[in-house]
Design a protein around this motif. Structure first.
Motif, PDB file in Angstrom:
ATOM      1  N   MET A   1       0.818  -1.219   0.000  1.00 59.42           N
ATOM      2  CA  MET A   1       0.000   0.000   0.000  1.00 59.42           C
ATOM      3  C   MET A   1       0.850   1.268   0.000  1.00 59.42           C
ATOM      4  O   MET A   1       0.515   2.240  -0.662  1.00 59.42           O
TER       5      MET A   1
ATOM      6  N   LEU B   1      -8.629   0.963  -0.095  1.00 59.58           N
ATOM      7  CA  LEU B   1      -8.389  -0.161   0.817  1.00 59.58           C
ATOM      8  C   LEU B   1      -9.707  -0.898   0.976  1.00 59.58           C
ATOM      9  O   LEU B   1     -10.674  -0.357   1.492  1.00 59.58           O
TER      10      LEU B   1
ATOM     11  N   TYR C   1      -6.921  -2.078  10.804  1.00 59.31           N
ATOM     12  CA  TYR C   1      -6.623  -1.450   9.512  1.00 59.31           C
ATOM     13  C   TYR C   1      -6.692   0.073   9.574  1.00 59.31           C
ATOM     14  O   TYR C   1      -6.535   0.744   8.566  1.00 59.31           O
TER      15      TYR C   1
ATOM     16  N   TYR D   1      -3.820   1.935   8.010  1.00 59.67           N
ATOM     17  CA  TYR D   1      -3.422   1.578   6.643  1.00 59.67           C
ATOM     18  C   TYR D   1      -3.668   2.795   5.749  1.00 59.67           C
ATOM     19  O   TYR D   1      -4.657   3.509   5.915  1.00 59.67           O
TER      20      TYR D   1
ATOM     21  N   GLY E   1      -4.781   4.722   2.271  1.00 60.14           N
ATOM     22  CA  GLY E   1      -5.861   4.531   1.305  1.00 60.14           C
ATOM     23  C   GLY E   1      -6.722   5.775   1.269  1.00 60.14           C
ATOM     24  O   GLY E   1      -7.062   6.328   2.317  1.00 60.14           O
TER      25      GLY E   1
END
Length: 185
Positions: free
Chosen positions: A101, A114, A126, A129, A131
């Motif tokens: 990513m 994502l 998550y 993460y 995105g």
């Protein structure tokens, strides 16, 4: 080659992300569903293998973006409550997901999505993460869209049950579900 032909035909007319499955998903497929068992026996060796898959995916991501993809639709698997422990996910799955990513973000692609796949997923795992957009099924024991939007503090995509009215429902049922989803967010 297929992506290049689509880009050549449609140019800038459409948003065109490329789906990328996470290293865990690919490793599990390669091992015919035995990745969990292998990880119980040799977690560090499996992690090295997942790192190799992640490195290959980084090359694929870069090639897709250079070819003209708008970004990636990253399908993250392995975060279900009944699968790996939170610690296992943090130690053996997440680092390899982030490798892919972060590489996608480094390309400067306009939009990387994502997608958190699965039933009863620990969505909080998550939260950090990268995105631009976040997607998950708010059905199947997962957080609602509004709760997830608050968790991620980013735009969310989706909400319609992929096996619900959109598959076999009437127009009225589909519209009702779409309106419910919009009202929730």
């Amino acid at each position: 080659d297929g992506l290049r032909r689509i880009v050549d035909k449609l140019g800038d007319q459409v948003f065109l992300p490329t789906t990328i499955f996470n290293p865990y998903s690919i490793g599990n497929k390669i091992s015919r569903g035995k990745l969990r068992k292998h990880m119980e026996l040799e977690p560090e060796a499996v992690s090295i293998g997942l790192g190799t898959i992640a490195a290959s995916l980084v090359e694929f991501v870069n090639t897709c973006i250079e070819t003209g993809a708008s970004g990636i639709y990253f399908s993250a698997q392995g975060g279900e409550r009944n699968g790996f422990t939170q610690k296992e996910h943090e130690q053996y799955i997440k680092p390899h997901d982030l490798t892919v990513m972060e590489a996608a973000n480094a390309t400067g692609a306009p939009c990387n999505i994502l997608h958190i796949c699965g039933h009863e997923v620990r969505l909080k795992a998550y939260q950090d993460y990268p995105g631009s957009l976040i997607n998950w099924a708010p059905q199947h024991g997962n957080l609602s869209l509004s709760a997830g939007r608050e968790l991620f503090q980013r735009p969310v995509v989706g909400g319609i049950d992929q096996r619900g009215p959109i598959v076999a429902g009437s127009k009225k049922e589909i519209v009702t579900e779409a309106e419910r989803t919009l009202n929730e967010t």
